[in-house]
Design a protein around this motif. Sequence first.
Motif, PDB file in Angstrom:
ATOM      1  N   ASP A 577      -8.480  -1.206   1.551  1.00 42.13           N
ATOM      2  CA  ASP A 577      -7.445  -2.000   2.224  1.00 42.13           C
ATOM      3  C   ASP A 577      -7.978  -3.367   2.617  1.00 42.13           C
ATOM      4  O   ASP A 577      -7.270  -4.387   2.465  1.00 42.13           O
ATOM      5  CB  ASP A 577      -6.957  -1.266   3.478  1.00 42.13           C
ATOM      6  CG  ASP A 577      -6.091  -0.054   3.146  1.00 42.13           C
ATOM      7  OD1 ASP A 577      -5.504  -0.037   2.047  1.00 42.13           O
ATOM      8  OD2 ASP A 577      -6.017   0.864   3.982  1.00 42.13           O
ATOM      9  N   PHE A 580      -8.202  -5.397  -0.498  1.00 46.13           N
ATOM     10  CA  PHE A 580      -6.883  -5.812  -0.978  1.00 46.13           C
ATOM     11  C   PHE A 580      -6.413  -7.052  -0.218  1.00 46.13           C
ATOM     12  O   PHE A 580      -5.926  -8.015  -0.838  1.00 46.13           O
ATOM     13  CB  PHE A 580      -5.874  -4.680  -0.813  1.00 46.13           C
ATOM     14  CG  PHE A 580      -4.488  -5.055  -1.254  1.00 46.13           C
ATOM     15  CD1 PHE A 580      -4.145  -5.047  -2.593  1.00 46.13           C
ATOM     16  CD2 PHE A 580      -3.532  -5.450  -0.326  1.00 46.13           C
ATOM     17  CE1 PHE A 580      -2.868  -5.421  -3.001  1.00 46.13           C
ATOM     18  CE2 PHE A 580      -2.261  -5.826  -0.723  1.00 46.13           C
ATOM     19  CZ  PHE A 580      -1.925  -5.804  -2.071  1.00 46.13           C
ATOM     20  N   HIS A 584      -5.266 -10.728  -1.489  1.00 44.28           N
ATOM     21  CA  HIS A 584      -3.829 -10.953  -1.599  1.00 44.28           C
ATOM     22  C   HIS A 584      -3.109 -11.334  -0.309  1.00 44.28           C
ATOM     23  O   HIS A 584      -1.881 -11.523  -0.355  1.00 44.28           O
ATOM     24  CB  HIS A 584      -3.151  -9.681  -2.155  1.00 44.28           C
ATOM     25  CG  HIS A 584      -3.663  -9.252  -3.486  1.00 44.28           C
ATOM     26  ND1 HIS A 584      -3.410  -9.940  -4.648  1.00 44.28           N
ATOM     27  CD2 HIS A 584      -4.448  -8.194  -3.835  1.00 44.28           C
ATOM     28  CE1 HIS A 584      -3.993  -9.326  -5.668  1.00 44.28           C
ATOM     29  NE2 HIS A 584      -4.634  -8.265  -5.202  1.00 44.28           N
ATOM     30  N   ASP A 591       4.417 -10.677  -2.467  1.00 40.42           N
ATOM     31  CA  ASP A 591       3.824  -9.408  -2.895  1.00 40.42           C
ATOM     32  C   ASP A 591       4.178  -8.339  -1.864  1.00 40.42           C
ATOM     33  O   ASP A 591       3.672  -8.345  -0.734  1.00 40.42           O
ATOM     34  CB  ASP A 591       2.306  -9.546  -3.018  1.00 40.42           C
ATOM     35  CG  ASP A 591       1.654  -8.338  -3.680  1.00 40.42           C
ATOM     36  OD1 ASP A 591       2.238  -7.241  -3.629  1.00 40.42           O
ATOM     37  OD2 ASP A 591       0.548  -8.488  -4.233  1.00 40.42           O
ATOM     38  N   ARG A 593       3.310  -5.405  -1.518  1.00 41.21           N
ATOM     39  CA  ARG A 593       2.247  -4.477  -1.136  1.00 41.21           C
ATOM     40  C   ARG A 593       1.463  -4.958   0.076  1.00 41.21           C
ATOM     41  O   ARG A 593       0.754  -4.172   0.714  1.00 41.21           O
ATOM     42  CB  ARG A 593       1.281  -4.293  -2.303  1.00 41.21           C
ATOM     43  CG  ARG A 593       1.902  -3.715  -3.574  1.00 41.21           C
ATOM     44  CD  ARG A 593       0.890  -3.754  -4.714  1.00 41.21           C
ATOM     45  NE  ARG A 593       0.507  -5.125  -5.034  1.00 41.21           N
ATOM     46  CZ  ARG A 593      -0.514  -5.444  -5.851  1.00 41.21           C
ATOM     47  NH1 ARG A 593      -1.231  -4.484  -6.417  1.00 41.21           N
ATOM     48  NH2 ARG A 593      -0.797  -6.711  -6.105  1.00 41.21           N
ATOM     49  N   VAL A 597      -0.163  -2.877   4.161  1.00 39.66           N
ATOM     50  CA  VAL A 597      -1.611  -2.863   4.402  1.00 39.66           C
ATOM     51  C   VAL A 597      -1.952  -3.663   5.652  1.00 39.66           C
ATOM     52  O   VAL A 597      -2.769  -3.236   6.475  1.00 39.66           O
ATOM     53  CB  VAL A 597      -2.366  -3.418   3.176  1.00 39.66           C
ATOM     54  CG1 VAL A 597      -3.873  -3.460   3.455  1.00 39.66           C
ATOM     55  CG2 VAL A 597      -2.082  -2.570   1.947  1.00 39.66           C
ATOM     56  N   CYS A 651       6.022 -10.501   7.313  1.00 38.64           N
ATOM     57  CA  CYS A 651       6.146  -9.056   7.542  1.00 38.64           C
ATOM     58  C   CYS A 651       7.016  -8.733   8.743  1.00 38.64           C
ATOM     59  O   CYS A 651       7.138  -7.564   9.122  1.00 38.64           O
ATOM     60  CB  CYS A 651       4.759  -8.447   7.740  1.00 38.64           C
ATOM     61  SG  CYS A 651       3.664  -8.671   6.308  1.00 38.64           S
TER      62      CYS A 651
END
Length: 663
Positions: A577, A580, A584, A591, A593, A597, A651
């Motif tokens: 995580d 990632f 990103h 994105d 994803r 995370v 988010c």
Amino acid sequence: MAELPSWVTAAPLLMAAIGWFLLPGLLVAYAAGLRGVAAWGTAPVISVGSAAVGAIAAGWLGIQWGGWPALAPALALAVIAGVTRRALRKRYARASGDPWPVATAAAAGMAVALGIGVITAAGGMGSVGTVSQTYDATFHYNTIARILMIGDASSLVVGTLNVPASALSFYPAAWHSLVSLVVITTGATIPVASNIVAVTVGSVVWPLACLVLVRQMVGPSWLAAFATPIVAVGFIAYPWSLMTFGVLWPNLLGLSLVPIGLAAVISIAGLPQHGPLTRLKAAILVPVVAVTLGLAHPNTLISLAVLSMPAAAWWFGHWVRSRLLNGQALLAAVASMTVAATAAAVGVGLLTSPLFDSVRAFDWPAFVSPAGAVGEVMLWATNGKSAAWAMAGVVLVGLTAAWRRPDLRWIVPAHAISGALYVLAASLETPIAAAVTGFWYNDSYRLAAMLPITGVPLAVLGLTAIGTAVHGQWSRLTTSPPEPAVVGALATAVLVIASSGMYARDHAEFLDDAYRVTEPPFELLSPDEAAFFEIVRADSDPTAVVAQNPWSGSPLLWALTGQQVLFPHLDGEWTSDQRFLADHLRDAATDGRVCPVADKLGVRYLLVGNLDFWPWDSRINQYPGLTRPENGFRMVASDTSGNFLYELTACGGDAAGSPPNND
């Protein structure tokens, strides 16, 4: 930014650190019947061991780390020692301390050593709160920050700082336990407490440990008691190099305690029995030292074993000789073969054990010829430092004096072994050199730091020999020459003058290289970054995690402000995580994803700064997703030096949960 305390106003912090190193151990030492130099000199190893063991026990029991867990093992030992000694009081003589001239001289020497140490540190560090601009400083600072956050200082847990996927990861945390105690009990910042503890180790703990060793070797000499602490702060290889290179604070702590273990070993071996450590007391002390060194830094335990070999060989040789004289040749032969086979098996096992593979994997290139390395050892100029001519001369006299006394001769090969290990690491690129020095990471700095362990008593023996020799010549000119000890004290004063205060200026300049860096490519933390971190503290949610490329110096945000960062060290075994987001996070708006995370790890902010620490290192490019974003973020703050703080908005307002718990 809050004004940092000066070295004068930090005196109470220094006293607090000294208290943590001395008081718990003194309770045990006095309960066990030690007095004088023996009690005060052995107190640090007991105190450090109590804190390190207490931290492990507290973590296992789920008890919040603090003063009482650190004191508990010492209190238990004091009770056991007191009850045992009382039960055996008819068998053992009443405890006695040192003669008052010895005690007074030791106190005076310690005062001078502490003064030189503080002056050196102030000259090299500048402010008492100056941050160490070194690679490992981020790990050590943030380990303490994490201890304060989770309340766990166990050596079984602190290593998970940069191995967050593991529930347990051993890292010797005695240093971090002591620094965190200073923070908890005084309110000092982490950099201030770290510097205070470093000065305490180098200027108080180390001289006291050397006092125990010298006291055991030469007996109740007021000259030795006065000269030992002063000489102890006069070598650049230790303690000053380990406050700069690395920075190797755990090694600094561990090596400061090795002389105590060596004093116990020579007592058990039946070498000079002038000191207060009887064989029984020494035998009880050895396991305490072993546990403490293992939790300070394991390679210092190996250092003790290596330096103890000549004394152990002397004892065994004496035993074999006595068996032969008594007609027990078969027993002597069997014992000799058994010892030789055991030593060979242990040596091969240590050299080939996979437990040490990660340590042996380090390779520091040779940088000097073998002859040059020998010269550096002789002139106390290891790692390319300036020659310490005055100290070299005194130690050479001490080597000669030690060799002439059978009960002190062991220290000559012990010193030679340290020198040989340094020569191997500094000058040879061979498989044998790498294997032998691998326990110390093949690191010439760590091996050079072993030399003063024998160098201090050799210098004291040299000063004593000079006093005796001058007294002998003086007595030919007058019927009432000064006593040899008085002449030796004058020689000590001459040494201090000839070395410009035990080379304090040279040592301060060396410290300055790590604390007050002026070349931007080598800066871990600039004044502008430190000021911006205060803005981050004021303008961000303290419960959120800040993502950042650690090669900008940003890991120090955690240690300086308490704001947790995603990457607390420059390198580590990061989770998938974390990796990632490193790739990103800036793509959060496009994105899908990213947000789950980020929510899982509690990340709500992105800190972008100048990548000005070791910009040539390829690891700096492992965080492409943590550069300045275009969408999905709101700029919270910036400055003219290239520092930016962004809030993750893609988010949603509740995207971030609670900070991750990596223990």
